[in-house]
Write a protein that holds these residues in place. Structure first.
Motif, PDB file in Angstrom:
ATOM      1  N   ASN A 176      32.686  34.747  40.514  1.00  0.00           N
ATOM      2  CA  ASN A 176      33.244  34.979  39.184  1.00  0.00           C
ATOM      3  C   ASN A 176      34.186  36.163  39.158  1.00  0.00           C
ATOM      4  O   ASN A 176      35.318  36.084  38.677  1.00  0.00           O
ATOM      5  CB  ASN A 176      32.092  35.276  38.222  1.00  0.00           C
ATOM      6  N   VAL A 177      33.690  37.290  39.701  1.00  0.00           N
ATOM      7  CA  VAL A 177      34.464  38.540  39.672  1.00  0.00           C
ATOM      8  C   VAL A 177      35.748  38.391  40.488  1.00  0.00           C
ATOM      9  O   VAL A 177      36.833  38.783  40.052  1.00  0.00           O
ATOM     10  CB  VAL A 177      33.586  39.699  40.209  1.00  0.00           C
ATOM     11  N   ALA A 178      35.622  37.775  41.678  1.00  0.00           N
ATOM     12  CA  ALA A 178      36.794  37.632  42.545  1.00  0.00           C
ATOM     13  C   ALA A 178      37.837  36.737  41.895  1.00  0.00           C
ATOM     14  O   ALA A 178      39.025  37.060  41.868  1.00  0.00           O
ATOM     15  CB  ALA A 178      36.372  37.057  43.889  1.00  0.00           C
ATOM     16  N   LYS A 179      37.379  35.615  41.350  1.00  0.00           N
ATOM     17  CA  LYS A 179      38.319  34.665  40.750  1.00  0.00           C
ATOM     18  C   LYS A 179      39.017  35.285  39.543  1.00  0.00           C
ATOM     19  O   LYS A 179      40.222  35.105  39.351  1.00  0.00           O
ATOM     20  CB  LYS A 179      37.560  33.388  40.356  1.00  0.00           C
ATOM     21  N   SER A 180      38.260  36.055  38.734  1.00  0.00           N
ATOM     22  CA  SER A 180      38.924  36.597  37.540  1.00  0.00           C
ATOM     23  C   SER A 180      39.926  37.687  37.914  1.00  0.00           C
ATOM     24  O   SER A 180      40.976  37.795  37.283  1.00  0.00           O
ATOM     25  CB  SER A 180      37.924  37.078  36.491  1.00  0.00           C
ATOM     26  N   LEU A 181      39.661  38.459  39.002  1.00  0.00           N
ATOM     27  CA  LEU A 181      40.661  39.444  39.434  1.00  0.00           C
ATOM     28  C   LEU A 181      41.894  38.725  39.989  1.00  0.00           C
ATOM     29  O   LEU A 181      43.040  39.114  39.726  1.00  0.00           O
ATOM     30  CB  LEU A 181      40.086  40.380  40.501  1.00  0.00           C
ATOM     31  N   PHE A 182      41.648  37.654  40.744  1.00  0.00           N
ATOM     32  CA  PHE A 182      42.748  36.873  41.313  1.00  0.00           C
ATOM     33  C   PHE A 182      43.652  36.342  40.194  1.00  0.00           C
ATOM     34  O   PHE A 182      44.873  36.499  40.231  1.00  0.00           O
ATOM     35  CB  PHE A 182      42.163  35.718  42.128  1.00  0.00           C
ATOM     36  N   ASP A 183      43.034  35.760  39.157  1.00  0.00           N
ATOM     37  CA  ASP A 183      43.818  35.224  38.034  1.00  0.00           C
ATOM     38  C   ASP A 183      44.546  36.334  37.290  1.00  0.00           C
ATOM     39  O   ASP A 183      45.702  36.179  36.896  1.00  0.00           O
ATOM     40  CB  ASP A 183      42.906  34.459  37.068  1.00  0.00           C
ATOM     41  N   LEU A 184      43.844  37.472  37.148  1.00  0.00           N
ATOM     42  CA  LEU A 184      44.436  38.619  36.443  1.00  0.00           C
ATOM     43  C   LEU A 184      45.710  39.085  37.161  1.00  0.00           C
ATOM     44  O   LEU A 184      46.743  39.339  36.546  1.00  0.00           O
ATOM     45  CB  LEU A 184      43.384  39.723  36.413  1.00  0.00           C
ATOM     46  N   LEU A 185      45.629  39.156  38.507  1.00  0.00           N
ATOM     47  CA  LEU A 185      46.792  39.607  39.278  1.00  0.00           C
ATOM     48  C   LEU A 185      47.895  38.557  39.271  1.00  0.00           C
ATOM     49  O   LEU A 185      49.076  38.873  39.149  1.00  0.00           O
ATOM     50  CB  LEU A 185      46.384  39.911  40.727  1.00  0.00           C
ATOM     51  N   ARG A 186      47.495  37.290  39.407  1.00  0.00           N
ATOM     52  CA  ARG A 186      48.505  36.230  39.457  1.00  0.00           C
ATOM     53  C   ARG A 186      49.228  36.090  38.124  1.00  0.00           C
ATOM     54  O   ARG A 186      50.434  35.882  38.076  1.00  0.00           O
ATOM     55  CB  ARG A 186      47.854  34.891  39.827  1.00  0.00           C
ATOM     56  N   ASN A 187      48.464  36.204  37.020  1.00  0.00           N
ATOM     57  CA  ASN A 187      49.079  36.028  35.695  1.00  0.00           C
ATOM     58  C   ASN A 187      49.568  37.345  35.107  1.00  0.00           C
ATOM     59  O   ASN A 187      50.073  37.371  33.994  1.00  0.00           O
ATOM     60  CB  ASN A 187      48.080  35.392  34.728  1.00  0.00           C
ATOM     61  N   ARG A 188      49.382  38.445  35.848  1.00  0.00           N
ATOM     62  CA  ARG A 188      49.770  39.791  35.390  1.00  0.00           C
ATOM     63  C   ARG A 188      49.202  40.076  34.006  1.00  0.00           C
ATOM     64  O   ARG A 188      49.927  40.497  33.096  1.00  0.00           O
ATOM     65  CB  ARG A 188      51.286  39.914  35.350  1.00  0.00           C
ATOM     66  N   ASP A 189      47.918  39.812  33.878  1.00  0.00           N
ATOM     67  CA  ASP A 189      47.267  39.922  32.585  1.00  0.00           C
ATOM     68  C   ASP A 189      46.577  41.286  32.491  1.00  0.00           C
ATOM     69  O   ASP A 189      45.364  41.399  32.672  1.00  0.00           O
ATOM     70  CB  ASP A 189      46.249  38.768  32.475  1.00  0.00           C
ATOM     71  N   ALA A 190      47.368  42.335  32.221  1.00  0.00           N
ATOM     72  CA  ALA A 190      46.820  43.698  32.220  1.00  0.00           C
ATOM     73  C   ALA A 190      45.774  43.887  31.126  1.00  0.00           C
ATOM     74  O   ALA A 190      44.893  44.742  31.242  1.00  0.00           O
ATOM     75  CB  ALA A 190      47.950  44.701  32.045  1.00  0.00           C
ATOM     76  N   GLY A 191      45.838  43.089  30.071  1.00  0.00           N
ATOM     77  CA  GLY A 191      44.918  43.231  28.941  1.00  0.00           C
ATOM     78  C   GLY A 191      43.466  43.003  29.323  1.00  0.00           C
ATOM     79  O   GLY A 191      42.559  43.517  28.663  1.00  0.00           O
ATOM     80  N   ARG A 192      43.247  42.236  30.404  1.00  0.00           N
ATOM     81  CA  ARG A 192      41.860  41.915  30.758  1.00  0.00           C
ATOM     82  C   ARG A 192      41.272  42.882  31.781  1.00  0.00           C
ATOM     83  O   ARG A 192      40.185  42.655  32.300  1.00  0.00           O
ATOM     84  CB  ARG A 192      41.794  40.475  31.272  1.00  0.00           C
ATOM     85  N   TRP A 193      42.017  43.943  32.099  1.00  0.00           N
ATOM     86  CA  TRP A 193      41.591  44.874  33.148  1.00  0.00           C
ATOM     87  C   TRP A 193      40.244  45.536  32.819  1.00  0.00           C
ATOM     88  O   TRP A 193      39.323  45.537  33.632  1.00  0.00           O
ATOM     89  CB  TRP A 193      42.674  45.929  33.366  1.00  0.00           C
ATOM     90  N   THR A 194      40.113  46.092  31.589  1.00  0.00           N
ATOM     91  CA  THR A 194      38.888  46.816  31.211  1.00  0.00           C
ATOM     92  C   THR A 194      37.683  45.883  31.292  1.00  0.00           C
ATOM     93  O   THR A 194      36.633  46.250  31.828  1.00  0.00           O
ATOM     94  CB  THR A 194      39.017  47.353  29.769  1.00  0.00           C
ATOM     95  N   GLU A 195      37.888  44.683  30.765  1.00  0.00           N
ATOM     96  CA  GLU A 195      36.816  43.689  30.772  1.00  0.00           C
ATOM     97  C   GLU A 195      36.394  43.379  32.214  1.00  0.00           C
ATOM     98  O   GLU A 195      35.208  43.319  32.544  1.00  0.00           O
ATOM     99  CB  GLU A 195      37.369  42.430  30.088  1.00  0.00           C
ATOM    100  N   TRP A 196      37.411  43.257  33.109  1.00  0.00           N
ATOM    101  CA  TRP A 196      37.109  42.918  34.503  1.00  0.00           C
ATOM    102  C   TRP A 196      36.340  44.045  35.184  1.00  0.00           C
ATOM    103  O   TRP A 196      35.350  43.817  35.860  1.00  0.00           O
ATOM    104  CB  TRP A 196      38.403  42.630  35.280  1.00  0.00           C
TER     105      TRP A 196
END
Ligand SMILES: [Zn+2]
Length: 523
Positions: free
Chosen positions: A436-456
């Protein structure tokens, strides 16, 4: 260099005559300017002091060396208090002061040295009729060394290896212009920081995740925004994930075993071959053509007309008519080393043995000398699905996926779409959390979704990847800048690749100066 002109620069010199002598072409030139400018005070002067001759080498002509005999002048400086009383005529487009070669010849040699280096450059120069040694070529290059281009605003920084694992240097690139700005012989923090201090125009620095460059940037360019390279981030993630999965090999093996217990065997028996499929397709199209031809001719159309309409040769139509039925193609049998064992193999397959290695071992005991592949091919030909033989029921031994393969699966595939991942997550809550953690970081980096950083980072702190999350947290600013800004180290990596090629071209013999010149200026 001016192209298509006989003389180096027609505004400075005129051709007097051209002579061919043994082994050399001689070009006599005279200067044609009204006056010249004093190199000391910059004042123009037309007062001729004296005339003299210079000899310089020019570009070769059809492989023959060309010597220029230049009639030139000396002038009086007309400025009262200039410390230079007499100066020689300045001809920047033709020949430099004290030079023994014309400017265009020096320029060609410079390009040669940049492209090939000293020795190889001199070898090619000789072939082209430019007589010069490798050492002179390098000396000229050193003398003509040009300063790096305009001040960079966005910098990419990376290391390059003198010798991998031993000594490293630093490469600095202008990411906006796509050029190398400078090369340093070391990756020392102090040296990099000193270089950065000398270049105050830098606003953004892209780097990999190595902490030494981060320190150097903080010291040398404290105002610059640091950008962590996204590819390196993803690569770090992949490595960390692979390492953590290594501890769960037993669980991964169990899942593989569970999933593979129903899969069919790896055996050629029962599988259609590509050749068999193609053969079937060809037969079908031939059959269709045959039926069309038959229908046409039955309705009274002549053979030649049918041949024209269908695009089939009249000979073929004749053959079909004579045959009376659809002519099946005969299979050609080639002699094979398996031939003596076909009866035995057929019997064994009929008995239910589909293990090719087992069959191979059995017939080897009976004297077969061929390879396993030969038996495999024979079985495929005679027992493939196209021959409508039975399907295999042999079970496959499960091959567990490696941690790398599982890591790849976790990052690239949605868990809901992979049975393997679903079963793996069910088997262990820790593995579920890692995925879960790895996939969500991967998606965060790929989509450049800085908003989800704190949550991650909150989720990652409670997972087995907590120490990785901690390291990322320390480099948080650079990481968030990577999501916000378009810059990455991709171009720098390309330049490092180019540097490696240049280095190897020189067999590791060239010094830092030549390497730097070639990386900076070679086209
Ligand atoms: Zn002067």
């Amino acid at each position: 260099m001016r192209r298509g002109e006989l003389v180096p620069n027609s505004t400075e010199v005129k051709l007097v005559c051209l002579r061919q002598q043994v082994g050399i072409v001689q070009v006599e030139l005279r200067t044609c300017q009204a006056g010249s400018v004093c190199p000391c005070c910059g004042m123009a002067s037309g007062r001729v002091h004296s005339r003299y001759r210079r000899q310089v080498l020019d570009l070769p002509w059809q492989g023959l060396p060309v010597r220029i005999l230049l009639r030139t002048r000396k002038f009086f400086c007309v400025k009262e208090r200039c410390k230079r009383k007499i100066f020689t005529e300045q001809l920047p487009g033709t020949v430099d002061r004290y030079a023994r070669r014309s400017s265009r010849s020096s320029e060609s040699l410079r390009w040669l040295a940049l492209a090939l280096g000293g020795r190889a450059g001199s070898r090619l120069a000789r072939k082209l009729g430019l007589l010069i040694s490798g050492a002179t070529l390098l000396r000229q290059l050193r003398r003509q060394s040009k300063p790096p281009s305009a001040a960079p605003r966005v910098l990419g920084i990376d290391e390059w290896a003198w010798k991998k694992g031993h000594r490293y240097g630093t490469i600095l690139c202008d990411l906006e212009r796509g050029t190398v700005v400078d090369l340093l012989p070391t990756r020392d923090t102090a040296a990099v920081a000193a270089w950065l201090t000398k270049h105050p125009t830098i606003e953004v620095v892209s780097r990999d995740r190595a902490s030494s460059f981060a320190d150097a940037i903080r010291r040398g360019a404290p105002g610059a925004v640091q950008v962590a390279d996204r590819w390196h981030l993803l690569n770090n993630l992949f490595e960390v994930l692979t390492r953590s999965l290594d501890r769960y090999r037993p669980a991964m093996r169990a899942v593989s075993d569970r999933l593979s217990s129903a899969s069919p065997a790896m055996s050629p028996i029962g599988k259609p071959t590509l050749a068999a499929e193609r053969k079937q397709q060809r037969r079908e199209s031939r059959l269709q053509l045959y039926q069309e031809a038959k229908a046409l001719m039955d309705s009274g159309v002549s053979q030649s007309e049918a041949s024209r309409r269908l695009g089939v040769s009249p000979r073929t139509l004749q053959r079909w008519t004579a045959c009376g039925a659809f002519p099946e193609r005969k299979r050609r049998d080639f002699p094979s080393s398996v031939d003596g064992f076909t009866a035995y193999l057929t019997r064994r397959v009929d008995e239910g043995c589909t293990n090719v290695s087992q069959l191979w071992r059995e017939i080897r005991e009976q004297g077969f000398e061929g390879q396993l592949q030969t038996v495999w091919n024979w079985l495929r030909l005679h027992f493939g699905r196209s021959q409508n033989r039975r399907r295999s029921t042999m079970l496959k031994r499960s091959h567990p996926l490696s941690p790398k393969q599982v890591a790849w699966l976790m990052l690239k595939v949605d868990q809901s779409r992979s049975k393997y991942l679903t079963v793996l997550a069910e088997s262990s809550p820790e593995l579920a959390s890692i995925a879960n953690v790895a996939k969500s970081l991967f998606d965060l980096l790929r989509n450049r979704d800085a908003g989800r950083w704190t949550e991650w980072i909150e989720a990652a702190r409670r997972s087995p990847l907590a120490s990785f999350a901690k390291r990322l947290e320390r480099d948080k600013d650079a990481l968030l800048a990577a999501l916000r800004l378009p810059w990455s180290n991709g171009m720098v990596e390309g330049q490092v690749h180019r540097l490696k090629l240049l280095k190897r071209q020189m067999y590791g013999r060239a010094g830092f100066h030549l390497l730097r010149e070639r990386v900076l200026h070679a086209a």
